[in-house]
Motif scaffolding. Structure first.
Motif, PDB file in Angstrom:
ATOM      1  N   ILE A   7       0.697  -1.085  -0.345  1.00 40.86           N
ATOM      2  CA  ILE A   7      -0.079  -0.320   0.144  1.00 40.86           C
ATOM      3  C   ILE A   7       0.771   1.474   0.203  1.00 40.86           C
ATOM      4  O   ILE A   7       2.152   1.214   0.423  1.00 40.86           O
ATOM      5  N   ILE A   8       1.121   2.552  -0.748  1.00 38.22           N
ATOM      6  CA  ILE A   8       1.443   3.097  -0.781  1.00 38.22           C
ATOM      7  C   ILE A   8       0.345   4.894  -1.348  1.00 38.22           C
ATOM      8  O   ILE A   8      -0.562   4.408  -1.387  1.00 38.22           O
ATOM      9  N   LEU A  31      -1.150  -3.710  -6.134  1.00 38.06           N
ATOM     10  CA  LEU A  31      -0.442  -2.304  -5.383  1.00 38.06           C
ATOM     11  C   LEU A  31      -1.400  -1.154  -5.471  1.00 38.06           C
ATOM     12  O   LEU A  31      -1.653  -0.666  -6.251  1.00 38.06           O
ATOM     13  N   PHE A  32      -1.717  -1.134  -3.604  1.00 39.30           N
ATOM     14  CA  PHE A  32      -2.713  -0.653  -3.897  1.00 39.30           C
ATOM     15  C   PHE A  32      -2.849   0.749  -3.085  1.00 39.30           C
ATOM     16  O   PHE A  32      -1.771   1.188  -2.854  1.00 39.30           O
ATOM     17  N   ILE A  33      -3.049   1.694  -3.717  1.00 39.65           N
ATOM     18  CA  ILE A  33      -3.083   3.206  -3.638  1.00 39.65           C
ATOM     19  C   ILE A  33      -3.963   3.680  -2.818  1.00 39.65           C
ATOM     20  O   ILE A  33      -5.349   3.509  -3.355  1.00 39.65           O
ATOM     21  N   ARG A  38      -8.240   6.375   2.346  1.00 33.89           N
ATOM     22  CA  ARG A  38      -9.053   5.340   1.943  1.00 33.89           C
ATOM     23  C   ARG A  38      -8.140   4.469   0.462  1.00 33.89           C
ATOM     24  O   ARG A  38      -7.004   5.698  -0.183  1.00 33.89           O
ATOM     25  N   ALA A  39      -8.686   3.457  -0.032  1.00 27.29           N
ATOM     26  CA  ALA A  39      -8.207   2.893  -0.732  1.00 27.29           C
ATOM     27  C   ALA A  39      -8.685   3.286  -2.401  1.00 27.29           C
ATOM     28  O   ALA A  39     -10.091   3.141  -1.858  1.00 27.29           O
ATOM     29  N   ALA A  40      -8.287   3.989  -3.083  1.00 29.60           N
ATOM     30  CA  ALA A  40      -8.336   4.390  -3.947  1.00 29.60           C
ATOM     31  C   ALA A  40      -8.404   3.751  -5.837  1.00 29.60           C
ATOM     32  O   ALA A  40      -8.961   3.790  -6.634  1.00 29.60           O
TER      33      ALA A  40
END
Length: 92
Positions: A7-8, A31-33, A38-40
């Protein structure tokens, strides 16, 4: 045990987009942005995206086949196998 997701924050992506993409392309992990905590969005490498799309297409075909079987549409297995054998024989 499963790995923790990568996550970044979007600000890190803005500051080092090239580096993030480089690391992403060498990994199979998504890769979670995040944006404002909050997750976008989720990013994956092109290779992983294509692999996922291929798997989805196979699942769609299987689902369509199951629907065809349920509705009685389709071909008898013996007919399909006979045609496959004929096609293989032609190529030899």
């Amino acid at each position: 045990m499963s790995k923790a997701p990568k996550i970044i924050p979007i600000s890190d992506l803005r500051q080092d987009a090239s580096g993030v993409i480089k690391r992403l392309s060498s990994s199979r992990d998504p890769l979670f942005i995040t944006q404002r905590g909050r997750a976008a969005a989720v990013m994956v490498s092109m290779r992983e995206y294509e692999h996922t799309q291929h798997e989805l297409e196979i699942l769609r075909l299987l689902a369509r086949g199951e629907r065809d079987i349920e509705t009685g549409v389709g071909f008898e297995l013996e007919t399909v196998l006979a045609e496959a054998d004929a096609l293989l024989a032609e190529r030899q």
